[in-house]
Structures are given as C-alpha cells and as structure tokens.
Design an enzyme around this catalytic site. Structure first.
Site, PDB file in Angstrom:
ATOM      1  N   HIS A  38       0.892  -1.165   0.000  1.00 54.75           N
ATOM      2  CA  HIS A  38       0.000   0.000   0.000  1.00 54.75           C
ATOM      3  C   HIS A  38       0.925   1.207   0.000  1.00 54.75           C
ATOM      4  O   HIS A  38       1.891   1.247   0.776  1.00 54.75           O
ATOM      5  CB  HIS A  38      -0.888   0.025   1.249  1.00 54.75           C
ATOM      6  CG  HIS A  38      -1.589   1.341   1.434  1.00 54.75           C
ATOM      7  ND1 HIS A  38      -2.684   1.705   0.677  1.00 54.75           N
ATOM      8  CD2 HIS A  38      -1.338   2.379   2.269  1.00 54.75           C
ATOM      9  CE1 HIS A  38      -3.075   2.924   1.057  1.00 54.75           C
ATOM     10  NE2 HIS A  38      -2.277   3.347   2.021  1.00 54.75           N
ATOM     11  N   CYS A 108      -4.359   2.012  -4.848  1.00 57.77           N
ATOM     12  CA  CYS A 108      -3.551   3.033  -4.174  1.00 57.77           C
ATOM     13  C   CYS A 108      -2.224   3.267  -4.897  1.00 57.77           C
ATOM     14  O   CYS A 108      -1.739   4.394  -4.970  1.00 57.77           O
ATOM     15  CB  CYS A 108      -3.301   2.644  -2.719  1.00 57.77           C
ATOM     16  SG  CYS A 108      -2.457   1.061  -2.528  1.00 57.77           S
TER      17      CYS A 108
END
Length: 164
Positions: A38, A108
């Site tokens: 992430h 993301c």
C-alpha cells in the site's frame, strides 16, 4: 503567509501482509514476493492515498497501518498546496472516485504513481506497480482473483471530495 516551494515529496510504503507475503509467497505462488504494498504520497504536510471510498488524507504516518515500512524520497515539487488540492479534487471527481477502485488495476499504487508523476515527473518503484500482474500470472493468483477483487483496502483518513 503561505510557504513557498520547493516542497518535499515522499512515497510512504506499507506492507499490508506485515512480512507474511515474504514467508508464504514461495509456497503459495511458487515465487518470492516481498510484500503486499500500500502506498501513499506525502506532500504539503499530509499523506494522501486512494482507497475504496476515494482519495483520503491524514497526518503522515497516522493511519492504522502505523509508520511506513519504507520511505522513498522523490525530491521536491514547485506545485503549491492550493494547486495540488485543485488537482486532487479533480481526480476525486473523475479518475479516482471510490467506485473506480480495483485491487489489481486501479488502486492506491496507481494513484500514488500518477500523483508522483504530476508532482515530480517520477514514478514509484516498479516492484510495487508490477506486483498485481506478477501475482495474477500464477495459478494461485488466478484462483484467488475473485476473492481478492472483493477486498477493499481502507486505512482511514479524511476523504477528499469535490467539496471544500
């Protein structure tokens, strides 16, 4: 008085698996992957990221994910905060609305790379952006795809919408 540039730009990288991908990937995928990544872009004193509800922001390192596993310094940008927020608002209303989120193709990391390109002309490291296709290229990745696509990552933060 508004601060003047250049403004530092960093990429915060988190391993969502907390080390388990490194341990289990050879057995499950038949190849080593070092993490399930992430990412977020940090600029103008905030951390910005794309999740299933859209573009969010928070104080750097203050999501429930804690401190990042690593930080990549992308240098600096001359883009001031107000112009950057207008850019993010535009993205939040179009390309990076929450309903556009897809774990493998529009996540993301896609967001962080696109914003990094806008701010600095650089992309985030390819080992991050190439990970989904590496996983999907394995039989186990293909078998898990329907389940994995239903997962939405949301480490918290304040949502950026078209409203100010």
């Amino acid at each position: 008085m508004e601060e003047t540039g250049p403004y530092p730009v960093k990429v915060y990288i988190y391993d969502l698996s907390r080390g388990m991908a490194r341990q289990l990937s050879p057995l499950m995928l038949g190849k080593q992957i070092d993490g399930i990544w992430h990412t977020a872009i940090v600029v103008h004193g905030k951390e910005f990221f794309f999740v299933g509800e859209g573009i969010n922001n928070c104080a750097p390192g203050s999501t429930p994910l804690g401190e990042p596993d690593s930080v990549v310094d992308l240098g600096s940008t001359e883009v001031p905060a107000d112009v950057f927020m207008d850019y993010l608002t535009s993205l939040a209303e179009s390309t990076y609305r929450g309903d556009k989120y897809n774990l493998f193709e529009h996540n993301c990391n896609s967001f962080t790379s696109e914003v990094a390109q806008f701010l600095t002309g650089q992309n985030i490291p390819s080992y991050i952006t190439d990970l989904p296709s590496e996983v999907l290229a394995t039989p186990f990745g293909q078998a898990l795809r329907p389940l994995l696509e239903s997962i939405v990552i949301n480490p918290g933060g304040n949502n950026i919408s078209g409203k100010r």
